[in-house]
Design an enzyme around this catalytic site. Structure first.
Site, PDB file in Angstrom:
ATOM      1  N   ARG A   1     -63.395  31.454 -35.314  1.00 30.20           N
ATOM      2  CA  ARG A   1     -63.212  31.027 -33.928  1.00 30.20           C
ATOM      3  C   ARG A   1     -64.387  30.134 -33.550  1.00 30.20           C
ATOM      4  NH1 ARG A   1     -58.645  31.843 -34.230  1.00 30.20           N
ATOM      5  NH2 ARG A   1     -57.342  33.307 -33.093  1.00 30.20           N
TER       6      ARG A   1
ATOM      7  N   HIS B   1     -57.400  23.094 -35.379  1.00 35.89           N
ATOM      8  CA  HIS B   1     -56.936  24.500 -35.403  1.00 35.89           C
ATOM      9  C   HIS B   1     -55.573  24.619 -36.102  1.00 35.89           C
ATOM     10  CE1 HIS B   1     -57.341  28.609 -33.241  1.00 35.89           C
ATOM     11  NE2 HIS B   1     -56.651  28.743 -34.356  1.00 35.89           N
TER      12      HIS B   1
END
Ligand code: NDP
Ligand code: OXD
Length: 303
Positions: free
Chosen positions: A218, A266
């Site tokens: 993350r 992502h």
């Protein structure tokens, strides 16, 4: 529900095709909120839960659950599960192996050579040690794939449990012992209060000169302001980043133009809607029959 409305509608249709008894609704058209027992969520809006008084289960549409376990408004009696199918772990393994191969073999330079019609073979040393931070569902798939192509793998995890002969490390001292050995460090940790900001200046200073950092966990694992000075010192020499504190990464962010940073938006591993529908239906069935849920999250631990 998935971010794009068309994906959410497709998921609802897949769920209903698998089990006609499920009344799958797509938010914000949730019908009578008192009838809702399970929600599939991804980047849900704040303050959603209080509208659903009979909610029993929330399934994250993906592997990461930080926005669910970190949400103080989610009642304590609501269970949280992740949606992790085989495709997600395979996708992640492919991404990491490809990123390492690209960095070591210099495909970008060969592409430039090709444009110039230039035949210029370059050698590279094969021995490469990869330290994987987090050896859960994603990390263990990555470890197996790295071993299959001949890399030496070290693993760091909270419990320090061994994984099929992989050298295992745990705790801060374990991390500090493993870092100087690694040519590549891959972050595949969940985001929790313990792991937030782990990728910072002191850790970078212990990395090998000209090593590679891959962050697929993350964005908040990385202290962004520490990365560019670290790259300038050569520890690490390059960073491949798939996740960011702010997504989409703002247009004026210095990472975009940095020659030692490779950015992907992502996409390291994407949840397959078909596989996700099967998991969701299975957990719905287990919820009804009181069986143990699949991929149940420990809300106290945060993952
Ligand atoms: P898991 O829950 O299966 O595994 C988490 C791993 O992290 C475990 O090995 C755990 O240790 C370790 N860990 C947790 N906390 C700590 C800590 N404080 N110190 C050391 N190790 C720790 O998660 P997944 O493998 O399924 O996914 C990991 C993360 O990858 C997700 O949370 C998500 O953020 C990210 N992800 C990103 C994607 C992308 O496209 N970029 C796609 C999918 C996931 P132990 O085994 O001892 O419990
Ligand atoms: C996930 C992700 O957590 O896509 O599944 O990042």
């Amino acid at each position: 529900m998935p971010e794009r409305p068309e994906d959410a509608h497709r998921l609802a249709a897949d769920v209903q095709n698998l089990d006609r008894g499920i009344d799958a609704r797509v938010w914000p058209e949730a019908g009578d909120p008192e009838e809702v027992e399970m929600i599939v969520a991804w980047r849900q809006p704040q303050g959603l839960w209080s509208s659903f008084p009979n909610l029993r289960l929330v399934a994250s549409f993906g592997a990461g659950v930080e926005s669910l376990v970190g949400d103080a408004d989610l009642p304590a009696n609501v269970a949280v599960v992740r949606t992790v199918d085989g495709a997600l772990a395979h996708g992640m393994a492919e991404y990491v192996v490809t990123a390492i191969a690209d960095w070591r073999r210099g495909w970008t330079s060969y592409r430039k050579d090709q444009d110039l019609g230039r035949w210029r073979p370059r050698s590279y040393s094969f021995a490469c040690t990869v330290l994987v931070l987090g050896m859960g569902r994603m990390g263990s798939g990555v470890v197996r794939s790295l071993e299959a192509v001949g890399h030496r793998v070290l693993g760091w995890r909270r419990s320090g449990k061994a994984l099929n002969g992989v050298e295992g490390f745990s705790g801060r001292s374990g991390l500090e012992a493993a870092l100087p050995e690694a040519d590549v460090v891959v972050c595949l940790l969940p985001l929790t209060p313990d792991t937030e900001g782990l990728l910072e200046g002191t850790l970078f200073s212990r990395m090998k000169k000209d090593s590679l950092l891959i962050n697929v966990g993350r964005g908040a694992h990385l202290v962004e302001e520490d990365l560019i000075p670290a790259l300038e010192s050569g520890r690490p020499g390059h960073a491949v980043l798939d996740v960011f504190r702010r997504e989409p990464l703002p247009e004026d962010h210095p990472f975009w133009k940095h020659p030692c940073i490779t950015i992907t938006p992502h996409v390291a591993a994407l949840t397959d809607p078909k596989g996700a529908a099967e998991r969701i239906v299975e957990n719905w069935r287990r919820l009804q029959s009181g069986e143990t849920l699949v991929d149940l999250v420990d809300r106290g631990r945060g993952y």
